[in-house]
Motif scaffolding. Structure first.
Motif, PDB file in Angstrom:
ATOM      1  N   TYR A   1      71.692   5.533  49.897  1.00 47.72           N
ATOM      2  CA  TYR A   1      71.800   5.699  48.454  1.00 47.72           C
ATOM      3  C   TYR A   1      70.934   4.709  47.673  1.00 47.72           C
ATOM      4  CZ  TYR A   1      75.882   8.340  49.950  1.00 47.72           C
ATOM      5  OH  TYR A   1      76.720   9.225  50.586  1.00 47.72           O
ATOM      6  N   LYS A   2      69.892   4.226  48.292  1.00 51.32           N
ATOM      7  CA  LYS A   2      68.950   3.333  47.620  1.00 51.32           C
ATOM      8  C   LYS A   2      67.601   3.444  48.326  1.00 51.32           C
ATOM      9  CE  LYS A   2      70.285  -0.663  50.400  1.00 51.32           C
ATOM     10  NZ  LYS A   2      70.801  -2.014  50.417  1.00 51.32           N
TER      11      LYS A   2
ATOM     12  N   LEU B   1      63.925   4.190  42.846  1.00 53.02           N
ATOM     13  CA  LEU B   1      65.339   4.102  42.486  1.00 53.02           C
ATOM     14  C   LEU B   1      65.742   5.275  41.585  1.00 53.02           C
ATOM     15  CD1 LEU B   1      67.920   2.453  42.809  1.00 53.02           C
ATOM     16  CD2 LEU B   1      67.205   1.111  40.811  1.00 53.02           C
ATOM     17  N   ALA B   2      64.881   5.641  40.655  1.00 54.85           N
ATOM     18  CA  ALA B   2      65.161   6.784  39.780  1.00 54.85           C
ATOM     19  C   ALA B   2      65.263   8.074  40.603  1.00 54.85           C
ATOM     20  CB  ALA B   2      64.077   6.909  38.706  1.00 54.85           C
TER      21      ALA B   2
ATOM     22  N   CYS C   1      66.048   8.290  43.758  1.00 56.07           N
ATOM     23  CA  CYS C   1      67.256   8.158  44.570  1.00 56.07           C
ATOM     24  C   CYS C   1      68.491   8.566  43.752  1.00 56.07           C
ATOM     25  CB  CYS C   1      67.377   6.713  45.053  1.00 56.07           C
ATOM     26  SG  CYS C   1      68.466   6.516  46.445  1.00 56.07           S
ATOM     27  N   LYS C   2      68.549   8.123  42.517  1.00 59.14           N
ATOM     28  CA  LYS C   2      69.680   8.486  41.656  1.00 59.14           C
ATOM     29  C   LYS C   2      69.683   9.982  41.374  1.00 59.14           C
ATOM     30  CE  LYS C   2      70.249   3.998  39.494  1.00 59.14           C
ATOM     31  NZ  LYS C   2      70.118   3.179  38.295  1.00 59.14           N
ATOM     32  N   GLU C   3      68.492  10.558  41.182  1.00 60.28           N
ATOM     33  CA  GLU C   3      68.389  12.004  40.952  1.00 60.28           C
ATOM     34  C   GLU C   3      68.880  12.791  42.166  1.00 60.28           C
ATOM     35  OE1 GLU C   3      64.749  15.141  41.133  1.00 60.28           O
ATOM     36  OE2 GLU C   3      64.389  13.362  39.903  1.00 60.28           O
TER      37      GLU C   3
ATOM     38  N   ASN D   1      70.916  11.864  44.517  1.00 59.47           N
ATOM     39  CA  ASN D   1      72.298  11.573  44.898  1.00 59.47           C
ATOM     40  C   ASN D   1      73.273  11.693  43.729  1.00 59.47           C
ATOM     41  OD1 ASN D   1      71.941  10.890  47.768  1.00 59.47           O
ATOM     42  ND2 ASN D   1      70.603   9.318  46.927  1.00 59.47           N
ATOM     43  N   ARG D   2      72.860  12.442  42.710  1.00 54.88           N
ATOM     44  CA  ARG D   2      73.716  12.668  41.553  1.00 54.88           C
ATOM     45  C   ARG D   2      74.952  13.448  41.998  1.00 54.88           C
ATOM     46  NH1 ARG D   2      70.337  15.622  37.871  1.00 54.88           N
ATOM     47  NH2 ARG D   2      69.235  13.656  37.765  1.00 54.88           N
TER      48      ARG D   2
END
Length: 155
Positions: free
Chosen positions: A52-53, A140-141, A143-145, A147-148
């Protein structure tokens, strides 16, 4: 334009160099001895799911595609990988950097190769200068997209 990952060549090179699961930088270094026309690349790998990163990672870049000798250990399909390059070194530059690191810091592993000091530290990831910071922010952006959390829409 992003270059596609050459899955077949990645797997072939991984077998040839006997790549190891947790050593992407060394795998990429060894692979440059087989693919002499390649560029050694360090940066960040992003994939859906754990950890998740962004992951600090090394791979090779050819003129028209990427080669990742750590691919057999990455647990996903190539469509689910996103590479964020920070530093590209020719084979000659890489060899010089490794030799210099061995001389200057004989007790430390010579890879990954970091840019000029000073470095910035963010948690457990050691970043180089502004190039590392920018690539890390992009990774990181992404990764967040990826794993939303899935929304529970009711019909």
């Amino acid at each position: 334009m992003d270059k596609p990952l050459d899955t077949a060549l990645s797997l072939e090179i991984a077998t040839t160099i006997k790549s190891k699961a947790k050593d992407s930088f060394d795998n990429a270094f060894k692979a440059t001895k087989v693919l002499k026309e390649s560029m050694y690349v360090q940066g960040f790998l992003v994939k859906p799911g754990k950890p998740y990163k962004p992951i600090e990672h090394g791979w090779l870049e050819l003129e028209d595609r990427l080669v990742d000798p750590t691919l057999p250990y990455l647990d996903k399909t190539e469509q689910e990988f996103y590479y964020f390059p920070v530093q590209r070194l020719s084979v000659k530059q890489l060899l010089a950097a490794v030799e210099e690191a061995k001389e200057d810091y004989p007790d430390d592993p010579p890879l990954p190769v970091y840019g000029d000091a000073p470095y910035e530290y963010y948690g457990d990831v050691m970043l180089g200068g502004k190039d590392y910071q920018a690539a890390y922010a992009q990774a990181l952006a992404k990764c967040k997209e990826l794993n939303r959390p899935k929304s529970n829409e009711m019909n």
